[in-house]
Write a protein that holds these residues in place. Structure first.
Motif, PDB file in Angstrom:
ATOM      1  N   ARG A   1       0.816  -1.220   0.000  1.00 20.15           N
ATOM      2  CA  ARG A   1       0.000   0.000   0.000  1.00 20.15           C
ATOM      3  C   ARG A   1       0.846   1.264   0.000  1.00 20.15           C
TER       4      ARG A   1
ATOM      5  N   PRO B   1      -2.215  -2.086  -4.761  1.00 17.42           N
ATOM      6  CA  PRO B   1      -3.652  -1.820  -4.925  1.00 17.42           C
ATOM      7  C   PRO B   1      -3.978  -1.287  -6.317  1.00 17.42           C
TER       8      PRO B   1
ATOM      9  N   HIS C   1      -3.658   2.331  -7.091  1.00 15.62           N
ATOM     10  CA  HIS C   1      -2.324   2.924  -6.992  1.00 15.62           C
ATOM     11  C   HIS C   1      -1.560   2.868  -8.315  1.00 15.62           C
TER      12      HIS C   1
END
Length: 262
Positions: free
Chosen positions: A202, A226, A229
């Motif tokens: 993350r 993610p 992202h």
């Protein structure tokens, strides 16, 4: 914008790296001093906000790094952010002083000033440098923003693709000593590990244009971070693609933090 999912010296390694990056060195001299820096204090006057360190691509010098638009994009996203442009040329990779210099010349002074929220953003070769730093100091940075990072020879990315992607790829046992030829392989080993470490994953944000020469590698990295992202704007391997996308990324980063504290 479209969002989508002991080291030994090796002349062959150095030549191979420069050939793969497909660019001529700005300087053929090894560095003989500190990494050139340009510091941009937070427009708000804040001294306890985030610090973003920006590393350049192989063809960049301080002038092109300053012209990239990164400072404006980051500080527009967060006026409390201080930005340091660190013009770490290819020579710092060649003489293997990059990580030591980043730590002693930039990170430690920042910690002494009281910065605790430290980010690193790197484009192309600078993305590789950012990943090297994360491998050397896992989890230290608040986050990494990778812009079309160089990750080694294309045949390595192709072999990962042939294996079915980064999650399915088997890197084999870790070597007791990492030689220069093996460094990209070990970077990929670290990236694969993000699949089983969501907290670490993350912290990673990724930008790569849909026509970028490192697009295949970016898609593989995107598998283990993610979905939100990974940002894929239109275009190729240039700052005019990366910088506006970085503005979106940093806006998402900082606005998300604000929402979490409201």
């Amino acid at each position: 914008m479209i969002k989508r999912h002991p080291i030994r010296a090796s002349l062959i390694s150095v030549l191979l790296l420069s050939l793969v990056l497909g660019a001529c060195l700005v300087s053929h001299q090894l560095p003989d001093g500190p990494i050139p820096q340009a510091r941009y204090p937070a427009p708000s006057g804040a001294t306890a906000g985030p610090l973003v360190i920006v590393l350049p691509g192989i063809q960049d010098d301080m002038d092109s790094l300053q012209d990239s638009g990164m400072v404006e994009q980051i500080q527009r996203a967060n006026p409390d952010a201080t930005v340091i442009l660190a013009a770490a040329s290819f020579g710092y990779y060649m003489d293997r002083s990059l990580l030591e210099r980043l730590q002693s010349e930039i990170i430690k002074p920042a910690l002494a000033e009281g910065f605790t929220d430290i980010w690193m953003a790197g484009a192309s070769l600078g993305g590789f440098g950012t990943l090297l730093y994360e491998r050397e100091h896992p989890g230290f940075l608040s986050g990494l923003v990778l812009m079309a990072p160089f990750t080694g020879r294309k045949d390595l990315a192709k072999s990962i693709d042939k294996a079915g992607g980064l999650r399915q790829w088997e890197p084999g046992p870790a070597p007791p000593v990492v030689h220069p030829d093996d460094v990209p392989h070990e970077i990929w080993r670290m990236l694969k590990g993000f699949a089983d470490d969501p907290e670490r994953a993350r912290r990673v944000w990724l930008i790569c244009g849909d026509k970028d020469k490192f697009h295949l590698a970016a898609e593989q990295i995107a598998e283990v971070i993610p979905d939100s992202h990974y940002y894929e704007p239109r275009g190729g391997h240039v700052w005019r693609v990366w910088a506006p996308a970085a503005g979106h990324v940093f806006h998402a980063i900082f606005s998300g933090r604000q929402a979490a504290t409201d």
